[in-house]
Design a protein around this motif. Sequence first.
Motif, PDB file in Angstrom:
ATOM      1  N   ALA B 112       1.627 -26.768   9.590  1.00 22.24           N
ATOM      2  CA  ALA B 112       1.911 -25.468  10.192  1.00 22.24           C
ATOM      3  C   ALA B 112       0.636 -24.644  10.402  1.00 22.24           C
ATOM      4  O   ALA B 112       0.580 -23.795  11.273  1.00 22.24           O
ATOM      5  CB  ALA B 112       2.899 -24.699   9.312  1.00 22.24           C
ATOM      6  N   HIS B 113      -0.402 -24.912   9.593  1.00 24.64           N
ATOM      7  CA  HIS B 113      -1.648 -24.158   9.728  1.00 24.64           C
ATOM      8  C   HIS B 113      -2.516 -24.624  10.876  1.00 24.64           C
ATOM      9  O   HIS B 113      -3.528 -24.035  11.177  1.00 24.64           O
ATOM     10  CB  HIS B 113      -2.465 -24.253   8.422  1.00 24.64           C
ATOM     11  CG  HIS B 113      -1.777 -23.643   7.255  1.00 24.64           C
ATOM     12  ND1 HIS B 113      -1.615 -22.282   7.099  1.00 24.64           N
ATOM     13  CD2 HIS B 113      -1.175 -24.210   6.188  1.00 24.64           C
ATOM     14  CE1 HIS B 113      -0.961 -22.046   5.981  1.00 24.64           C
ATOM     15  NE2 HIS B 113      -0.675 -23.200   5.409  1.00 24.64           N
ATOM     16  N   LEU B 114      -2.172 -25.765  11.487  1.00 28.45           N
ATOM     17  CA  LEU B 114      -3.029 -26.327  12.532  1.00 28.45           C
ATOM     18  C   LEU B 114      -2.627 -25.839  13.911  1.00 28.45           C
ATOM     19  O   LEU B 114      -1.471 -25.494  14.151  1.00 28.45           O
ATOM     20  CB  LEU B 114      -2.935 -27.872  12.508  1.00 28.45           C
ATOM     21  CG  LEU B 114      -3.446 -28.584  11.257  1.00 28.45           C
ATOM     22  CD1 LEU B 114      -3.234 -30.090  11.401  1.00 28.45           C
ATOM     23  CD2 LEU B 114      -4.900 -28.270  11.013  1.00 28.45           C
ATOM     24  N   ASN B 115      -3.625 -25.765  14.822  1.00 21.24           N
ATOM     25  CA  ASN B 115      -3.278 -25.623  16.232  1.00 21.24           C
ATOM     26  C   ASN B 115      -4.118 -26.588  17.036  1.00 21.24           C
ATOM     27  O   ASN B 115      -5.176 -27.052  16.583  1.00 21.24           O
ATOM     28  CB  ASN B 115      -3.462 -24.186  16.715  1.00 21.24           C
ATOM     29  CG  ASN B 115      -4.919 -23.773  16.607  1.00 21.24           C
ATOM     30  OD1 ASN B 115      -5.758 -24.270  17.362  1.00 21.24           O
ATOM     31  ND2 ASN B 115      -5.220 -22.873  15.670  1.00 21.24           N
ATOM     32  N   VAL B 116      -3.669 -26.908  18.231  1.00 20.91           N
ATOM     33  CA  VAL B 116      -4.278 -27.968  19.030  1.00 20.91           C
ATOM     34  C   VAL B 116      -5.763 -27.699  19.269  1.00 20.91           C
ATOM     35  O   VAL B 116      -6.588 -28.604  19.185  1.00 20.91           O
ATOM     36  CB  VAL B 116      -3.529 -28.119  20.373  1.00 20.91           C
ATOM     37  CG1 VAL B 116      -4.201 -29.193  21.241  1.00 20.91           C
ATOM     38  CG2 VAL B 116      -2.089 -28.473  20.119  1.00 20.91           C
ATOM     39  N   HIS B 117      -6.120 -26.446  19.515  1.00 24.60           N
ATOM     40  CA  HIS B 117      -7.506 -26.155  19.879  1.00 24.60           C
ATOM     41  C   HIS B 117      -8.465 -26.290  18.716  1.00 24.60           C
ATOM     42  O   HIS B 117      -9.653 -26.522  18.905  1.00 24.60           O
ATOM     43  CB  HIS B 117      -7.589 -24.758  20.501  1.00 24.60           C
ATOM     44  CG  HIS B 117      -6.833 -24.704  21.800  1.00 24.60           C
ATOM     45  ND1 HIS B 117      -7.270 -25.368  22.926  1.00 24.60           N
ATOM     46  CD2 HIS B 117      -5.641 -24.140  22.109  1.00 24.60           C
ATOM     47  CE1 HIS B 117      -6.382 -25.200  23.883  1.00 24.60           C
ATOM     48  NE2 HIS B 117      -5.360 -24.450  23.413  1.00 24.60           N
ATOM     49  N   GLY B 118      -7.946 -26.181  17.511  1.00 22.15           N
ATOM     50  CA  GLY B 118      -8.819 -26.349  16.342  1.00 22.15           C
ATOM     51  C   GLY B 118      -9.039 -27.798  15.974  1.00 22.15           C
ATOM     52  O   GLY B 118      -9.832 -28.115  15.082  1.00 22.15           O
ATOM     53  N   MET B 119      -8.360 -28.737  16.645  1.00 21.20           N
ATOM     54  CA  MET B 119      -8.449 -30.142  16.258  1.00 21.20           C
ATOM     55  C   MET B 119      -9.776 -30.757  16.708  1.00 21.20           C
ATOM     56  O   MET B 119     -10.402 -30.292  17.661  1.00 21.20           O
ATOM     57  CB  MET B 119      -7.296 -30.947  16.898  1.00 21.20           C
ATOM     58  CG  MET B 119      -5.921 -30.574  16.377  1.00 21.20           C
ATOM     59  SD  MET B 119      -5.759 -30.659  14.587  1.00 21.20           S
ATOM     60  CE  MET B 119      -5.888 -32.404  14.347  1.00 21.20           C
ATOM     61  N   VAL B 120     -10.173 -31.828  16.019  1.00 20.89           N
ATOM     62  CA  VAL B 120     -11.375 -32.546  16.410  1.00 20.89           C
ATOM     63  C   VAL B 120     -11.003 -33.666  17.368  1.00 20.89           C
ATOM     64  O   VAL B 120      -9.856 -34.101  17.408  1.00 20.89           O
ATOM     65  CB  VAL B 120     -12.108 -33.133  15.186  1.00 20.89           C
ATOM     66  CG1 VAL B 120     -12.666 -32.026  14.323  1.00 20.89           C
ATOM     67  CG2 VAL B 120     -11.166 -34.041  14.409  1.00 20.89           C
ATOM     68  N   THR B 121     -11.999 -34.126  18.127  1.00 17.31           N
ATOM     69  CA  THR B 121     -11.807 -35.312  18.958  1.00 17.31           C
ATOM     70  C   THR B 121     -12.597 -36.454  18.330  1.00 17.31           C
ATOM     71  O   THR B 121     -13.432 -36.229  17.450  1.00 17.31           O
ATOM     72  CB  THR B 121     -12.290 -35.079  20.387  1.00 17.31           C
ATOM     73  OG1 THR B 121     -13.666 -34.711  20.312  1.00 17.31           O
ATOM     74  CG2 THR B 121     -11.490 -33.994  21.068  1.00 17.31           C
ATOM     75  N   ALA B 122     -12.325 -37.670  18.779  1.00 19.05           N
ATOM     76  CA  ALA B 122     -12.990 -38.811  18.142  1.00 19.05           C
ATOM     77  C   ALA B 122     -13.133 -39.981  19.094  1.00 19.05           C
ATOM     78  O   ALA B 122     -12.331 -40.139  20.029  1.00 19.05           O
ATOM     79  CB  ALA B 122     -12.224 -39.243  16.906  1.00 19.05           C
TER      80      ALA B 122
END
Lengths: 232, 285
Positions: B112-122
Motif C-alpha cells: 500500500a505504501h508503493l506507487n508506480v512512479h517510485g518503482m525502480v527499473t531493471a
Amino acid sequence: MIRFENVSKTYKNGTTALKDFSINIEKGEFVFLVGSSGSGKTTFLRLLLREEAPNAGRILEAGRDIGALPKWRVPYLRRNIGCIFQDFRLLPNKTVFENVAFALEVIGRPNSTVETQVPQILELVGLSDKARNLPGELSGGEQQRVAVARAFVNRPLILLADEPTGNLDPTNSEIIMGLLDRINRTGTTVVMATHDKALVDRMRRRVIELDRGELVRDQARGVYGIDESGSA
Amino acid sequence: MRIFFRYAFRETATNLWRNILMTLAAVLTVAVSLSLVGAALMVKQTASQVSTIWQQQTRVTVWLNHDATKGEISSVRAQLAALPYVHGTCSYQTKRESYNQARLQLTPNLFAHLNVHGMVTAFICEPQIPTDTAIIRSTFINQPGIYDVTAPDKQIKAMEYVISIAQIVLAILAAVLFISAVVLILNTIRLAIFARRREVTVMKLVGATNWFIRIPYIAEGFIQGLLGALIAVGLLTALYALIPFSRQYHLSSQDLLGTNIVVLILGAAIGSLGSIFAIRRFLDV
C-alpha cells in the motif's frame, strides 16, 4: 620310507622335545614308539605330519625332504599318511559310513570311489552291519575301528597311531592291534606310539624308545622296557 | 572340480541354514548399510543435477535508480549489449512491471505504501556462464544511476552447503553401518567355523587342501553380503519408482543402475571381507 637326520625340535616355550634325533624306518616296517609321557613321541608324530617343523636336521618321507615342503603341498603329504588317536576323533553327527566317506570326499574323490571303497574298508574292520549307526551308538573298540577304517580308506603309505589302545580294554586292544598288523602286512609302514606293555611284549616288533627327546633304544623284535624304570 | 563344487555348495547351504538367525542379522545390516550408501549416492547425483539446473537458470538483475536519467539507462543498455559475459540481450523491466511484481511478493500492508512512479527499473540478463555474475556486478555496481546488481548465487551456495552436509551425514552413517556389517558377517563365519571345528580338524588330518576347507566359509560370507545388497537394490529401486521427486530432478534410470551396481559390488566386498577376516583369525589352516 621315514628318515630323521639329526632332528631337533624346541618349542617356543623353551621345551626341547627332540634332541639330535636320527632314525631310519624302512617301507613296510612296524615300529613301536615307547617312552614316558613328554619323551617326544607325540612330537615325532607331529613332525611326520608336518604339523610342526624341525628347528634343525632333515626329515625325509618317501625320499622327499618335508621340511622344504611349501605350505600348500602339506595336504598332499598328509594324503599319504593315515592317522589314528587315543580319542578316535570321529564326527559325532555323521554315521559310520559318512565318517569314512568324509575322508575321501574332502580330498576330492568321486562318488564312485566312495561307494566302492567305503564298504570294502568297513568289511575289513568288521563293521559292515554298523554302517548306518552313529559313533555314539558304538563301543569304544568299534569307534576305534571306524577311525582305523577312515585312516586307511585312502590306502596311505604310512599309518601313524598315537596310543590307539589307550582308551580300550584288553580284548578291544587286541582287535585294534590285529587290524594294524593286517594293514602292515599289505605293505603299509606303521608307527605306533604306545604305553601298552603287554601288546609290545607279545608282538615282538621293532621298538624305538625315547627319553627326554633322545633316542635311548632301537631294538629289532624288542620288548616294552628292558628295565621297569622306563615304563609308565 | 565337480565334486568340490558339490561339496562347497552343500557345506555353504548347511552353514547358512544352521546359523539362520545370525545370517538374517548380517543380511539385514548389510541391506540397511547399503541402502544408505545407495541413497547417499543418489542424493549426490541429484544434487549435482539440481545445482546445474539452478545455475543455468541464474539471472543477473541490474537495478536502476527510480530517478535514473534516460541517458544513464541507454548507457547501461549499450554497455550490457557490448559485454561478452552477457548471453543474448537483456530484457528491460519497466516501472509498471516492477510494481506488478512487488504486488505478488509483498504483503498488502507494505504494498500500500508503493506507487508506480517510485518503482525502480531493471535489466534482467542471462550470464554467459554462471560465474560471470561477479564480473557483471563489478562492472556496473559503481556506475551512475545504478541502484544495485543482484544474483541468487548466495542462495545457491547455501543450498549446496545444506546438501553437502546431508551427504556427509549419510556417508558417515553408511560407513559406521558398513563396519558393523563386516563385523557381523565376521562373527557369523566365526560361529560357523566353531560349529564345525571337528570337521576342520579331520579335514586337515586327511589332507584336504586349505582352499577346500576355506571356500565354503568365504562363499557363506559372500552370499550374505550379496543377499543384503540385493535387498538394498530392491529398496532403492522402489524408492526411485515411488517418489516422483527423483524424476523431477532428472535422476535417470541409468543413474539408478549405476548406483545399484555399486551397491552390489560393495555387498560382495563386505561379505568377502568379513569372511576373510574370520578365516585368517579363527580358521587355523
